[in-house]
Structures are given as structure tokens and as C-alpha cells.
Design an enzyme around this catalytic site. Structure first.
Site, PDB file in Angstrom:
ATOM      1  CB  ALA A 129      -0.943   0.084   1.213  1.00 38.22           C
ATOM      2  CB  ALA A 130       3.540   1.886  -2.199  1.00 40.48           C
ATOM      3  CB  ALA A 131       0.335   6.053  -3.224  1.00 40.55           C
ATOM      4  N   PRO A 132       2.099   7.846  -0.941  1.00 42.29           N
ATOM      5  CG  PRO A 132       2.618  10.040  -0.305  1.00 42.29           C
ATOM      6  CD  PRO A 132       1.609   8.852   0.197  1.00 42.29           C
ATOM      7  N   GLY A 133       4.410   6.979  -1.201  1.00 42.17           N
ATOM      8  CA  GLY A 133       5.765   6.613  -1.246  1.00 42.17           C
ATOM      9  C   GLY A 133       6.829   6.791  -0.491  1.00 42.17           C
ATOM     10  CE  LYS A 135       4.944   4.472   6.757  1.00 48.03           C
ATOM     11  NZ  LYS A 135       4.261   5.350   6.333  1.00 48.03           N
ATOM     12  CG  ASP A 180      -7.331  -4.299  -4.531  1.00 47.98           C
ATOM     13  OD1 ASP A 180      -6.955  -4.749  -3.383  1.00 47.98           O
ATOM     14  OD2 ASP A 180      -8.914  -4.004  -4.659  1.00 47.98           O
ATOM     15  CB  CYS A 252      -1.745   6.725  10.736  1.00 50.18           C
ATOM     16  SG  CYS A 252      -2.686   7.008   9.328  1.00 50.18           S
TER      17      CYS A 252
HETATM   18  N1  SAM Z   1       3.066   3.831   2.808  1.00 54.43           N
HETATM   19  C1  SAM Z   1       2.558   5.013   2.182  1.00 54.43           C
HETATM   20  C2  SAM Z   1       3.600   5.940   2.424  1.00 54.43           C
HETATM   21  O1  SAM Z   1       4.570   5.931   3.452  1.00 54.43           O
HETATM   22  O2  SAM Z   1       3.748   7.125   1.775  1.00 54.43           O
HETATM   23  C3  SAM Z   1       1.502   5.515   2.605  1.00 54.43           C
HETATM   24  C4  SAM Z   1       0.237   4.465   2.590  1.00 54.43           C
HETATM   25  S1  SAM Z   1      -1.486   5.030   2.933  1.00 54.43           S
HETATM   26  C5  SAM Z   1      -1.491   4.952   4.800  1.00 54.43           C
HETATM   27  C6  SAM Z   1      -2.375   3.692   2.413  1.00 54.43           C
HETATM   28  C7  SAM Z   1      -2.258   3.699   1.096  1.00 54.43           C
HETATM   29  O3  SAM Z   1      -3.175   2.250   0.603  1.00 54.43           O
HETATM   30  C8  SAM Z   1      -3.182   4.717   0.129  1.00 54.43           C
HETATM   31  O4  SAM Z   1      -2.427   5.307  -0.649  1.00 54.43           O
HETATM   32  C9  SAM Z   1      -4.376   3.723  -0.302  1.00 54.43           C
HETATM   33  O5  SAM Z   1      -4.804   4.629  -1.560  1.00 54.43           O
HETATM   34  C10 SAM Z   1      -4.050   2.520  -0.543  1.00 54.43           C
HETATM   35  N2  SAM Z   1      -5.024   1.350  -0.678  1.00 54.43           N
HETATM   36  C11 SAM Z   1      -6.148   1.697  -0.431  1.00 54.43           C
HETATM   37  N3  SAM Z   1      -6.799   0.387  -1.010  1.00 54.43           N
HETATM   38  C12 SAM Z   1      -5.939  -0.613  -1.305  1.00 54.43           C
HETATM   39  C13 SAM Z   1      -5.924  -1.755  -1.620  1.00 54.43           C
HETATM   40  N4  SAM Z   1      -6.907  -2.530  -1.668  1.00 54.43           N
HETATM   41  N5  SAM Z   1      -4.656  -2.229  -1.893  1.00 54.43           N
HETATM   42  C14 SAM Z   1      -3.463  -1.650  -1.783  1.00 54.43           C
HETATM   43  N6  SAM Z   1      -3.498  -0.381  -1.380  1.00 54.43           N
HETATM   44  C15 SAM Z   1      -4.544   0.240  -1.102  1.00 54.43           C
END
Ligand code: SAM
Length: 327
Positions: A129-133, A135, A180, A252
Site C-alpha cells: 500500500a505504497a503511495a505516496p511512497g 516508506k 489492488d 496511523c
Molecule cells: N506507505 C505510504 C507512504 O509511506 O507514503 C502511505 C500508505 S497509505 C497509509 C495507504 C495507501 O493504501 C493509500 O495510498 C491507499 O490509496 C492505498 N490503498 C487503498 N486500498 C488499497 C488496496 N486495496 N490495496 C492496496 N493499497 C490500497
């Protein structure tokens, strides 16, 4: 952890936060920490950032910023991390170092997740679940751009933000996928040395009374919806992990439904999952809960950690889980 059944004392400031959220928070925290932590929802957060070791180093970056009349101060417990005074945030975000990816603005709590997962050069890593990236990029730096990081994000707009950040940071070991995360484990079982699941959550630790929109949509229902998605994602993350590999799960959110309860769900599915002790370089923490409302959790959940929010750190939940090696 002690529970308190007292009605929360609301100061005029607290009235913006949902009363049920405050009441739950009071049951999660100890009486000694509750009032102090409540105050953090009204305060501005300090600006912290880290150097991108793929493009600079701490000394050069510090000098570069000082030449712009900025005053970065090193975070003593995390090499390469700095804070700047509030008044300098804007200038920092307008600096060449920011635009050219020599630094990344990130909360210190977020930096703890890659630190604990500890990816090594040459390994295969999944960031589910990487964006905005933030980590992902920290891990690419720790791996000196050697190895492979699959960074998955299904939300198109956020995916493009991730791509832009990866390019800007020069993180060539990162491969991005608009997908996903729930399907990744089935598609790539037993494939990764380490997996980071920084799960989508109700974002309770980002609530701020300075930005009432941050909690405008909070509800118990939202927490339950998040839990449902988190359970699917943690199973996918687990399936994608090699035997002997490690999964770092974080959120979080303060909600036990999204934290201990999700990990407990995994432990019930696979009794071979083992929570590892976590050694943190900060002391604003408490152990994971062993009970919430009518549910009891596995005793090992006390090895997970809750980061208690301060002016400098967001609230956060972290747990490191190891998969049994092949016999
Ligand atoms: N790890 C990121 C960082 O450090 O920048 C922040 C991640 S944020 C807490 C969670 C992310 O999970 C969001 O970008 C969200 O869009 C994404 N997300 C939502 N549903 C998801 C899914 N089914 N599979 C993977 N990622 C998902």
C-alpha cells in the site's frame, strides 16, 4: 494498560473532535497519558524530513540548506533525519533539494516502519500500500538501490504521485504497479523476503482541530470498513511472503479494530506467525492492547507497539511478524 471509565473531560477545544472518538481514546490510553495526548490534536506538528542517500548525504544536505538560511537540526536517534523550525517549512518545500529529491518530508513515526523491517541490499521487497511512497523510498535508500521493491497502489491519482516521487528520488530498484493489493498474495505466493503493509486506515492519528475536515467523516462504521479491507490485505501480504520472511504491519489509527484485532485475525489463521519483539529508539510508546471491548487478543500482541503522538511524532501502530521457515 489501565482502563478508565470516567467520562472524558472536554475542554472547549476538544469539542470539534467527535465525542465518541475521544471516549474511545480514553479507553485505549492510560489516565496518565490521555489529557496530554488530547492536546496534541490542537497543536501544529513539527516539520521533519530525511536525506535521500541515493542523491545526497546528511552533511552535504545540511550545508546546502544552511546556505539558504535554513536551520536543520539532526534527530539524534535516526541518522539522516532532521527537523526545521515551523517558520522554515515553506522555504524547505521551495528548495531545489526538495524538488530534486535530495530530501523527503516525512513524519518521524513513518520512518520507524522501514527502520524495523530493515530491508537489505539485494532482497525482494513488497510494499503493498505504497503511495505516496515515503516508506518505499526510505527502503530503496536503505537497500542502496540494489534488489527489487514492488510498490503497489490501486488509486490512480495516488499511483501517479508515487511514480513521480520514485522518479524524483532516483529509486531505480522500485517497480510500481497500479493494482489492488488484495490480489497480490494469490498471484505471487511465497515471493518476497520482506513485506511492508502500511495499511489504508481511518487515519485517526492525522486528526487535527486546525483542519476539521480531517475528522469530518469519522464513524465506527468507517473503522469497521477499514478493518474488513485490512484483514484481506494482511492475508494477501502474508501469502506473498517467503517462509522465514518478515511482515511489518502499520497504521496511523488508534482503533484496536484496525490494529491488534487485524493481527490477531492473522494469528488465528496461521498459528505459525510469530510476533517479534520491537526495540524502538523513542520512549513515547505503549504495548499493544490485549483486550478491547468484548474481545481478547493473543498474549503476543503485547509485542506490537503503539507510538503515542507528540509535537514531533504522529500516533502510529507497528508490529513485526515472522513467517515460519520451511522445515
Ligand atoms: N506507505 C505510504 C507512504 O509511506 O507514503 C502511505 C500508505 S497509505 C497509509 C495507504 C495507501 O493504501 C493509500 O495510498 C491507499 O490509496 C492505498 N490503498 C487503498 N486500498 C488499497 C488496496 N486495496 N490495496 C492496496 N493499497 C490500497
Amino acid at each position: 494498560m489501565q482502563r478508565s471509565d470516567h467520562t472524558p473531560s472536554l475542554s472547549p477545544n476538544d469539542q470539534g473532535l467527535p465525542p465518541e472518538f475521544i471516549e474511545r481514546l480514553q479507553r485505549i490510553l492510560t489516565p496518565e497519558t490521555f489529557e496530554e495526548i488530547l492536546q496534541t490534536f490542537h497543536a501544529t506538528k513539527e516539520t521533519t524530513f530525511r536525506v535521500n542517500p541515493l542523491k545526497s548525504d546528511a552533511d552535504s544536505l545540511k550545508k546546502e540548506l544552511e546556505s539558504l538560511d535554513l536551520h536543520p537540526e539532526a534527530i539524534h536517534w535516526l541518522p539522516g533525519a532532521f527537523r526545521v523550525p515551523d517558520a522554515e517549512r515553506r522555504a524547505l518545500t521551495e528548495s531545489d533539494a526538495f524538488y530534486e529529491g535530495r530530501l523527503y518530508i516525512q513524519n518521524l513515526s513513518s520512518m520507524l516502519a522501514p527502520l524495523l523491517l530493515a530491508p537489505e541490499p539485494g532482497e525482494r521487497i513488497l510494499d503493498l500500500a505504497a503511495a505516496p511512497g515515503g516508506k518505499t523510498l526510505m527502503m530503496a535508500g536503505m537497500m542502496e538501490n540494489r534488489g527489487w521493491i514492488s510498490a503497489v497502489e490501486p488509486v490512480r491519482e495516488r499511483f501517479y504521485k508515487l511514480r513521480a516521487n520514485v522518479d524524483r528520488a532516483g529509486a531505480s530498484c522500485v517497480h510500481t504497479y497500479l493494482k489492488d493489493g488484495r490480489g497480490v498474495g494469490r498471484a505471487l505466493p511465497g515471493s518476497f523476503d520482506r513485506v511492508l503493509l502500511d495499511a489504508p486506515c481511518s487515519s485517526e492519528a492525522k486528526f487535527s482541530t486546525l483542519h476539521p475536515r480531517s475528522y469530518a467523516f469519522w464513524s465506527r462504521r468507517k473503522i469497521k470498513e477499514s478493518r474488513k479491507l485490512q484483514r484481506r490485505l494482511i492475508l494477501s501480504a502474508w501469502e506473498s511472503l517467503k517462509p522465514g520472511g518478515r511482515l511489518l504491519y502499520s497504521t496511523c489509527s488508534f482503533a484496536p479494530e484496525e490494529n491488534e484485532e487485524v493481527v490477531d485475525f492473522l494469528l488465528r489463521k496461521d498459528p505459525g506467525a510469530r510476533l517479534l519483539p520491537i526495540d524502538l529508539p523513542v520512549d513515547n510508546t505503549m504495548p499493544g492492547l490485549l483486550q478491547w471491548e468484548k474481545k481478547s487478543f493473543a498474549p503476543s500482541l503485547s509485542r506490537s507497539r503503539r507510538i503515542l503522538p507528540t509535537r514531533e511524532m504522529d500516533g502510529f501502530y507497528l508490529v513485526l511478524i515472522e513467517k515460519e521457515p520451511n522445515p
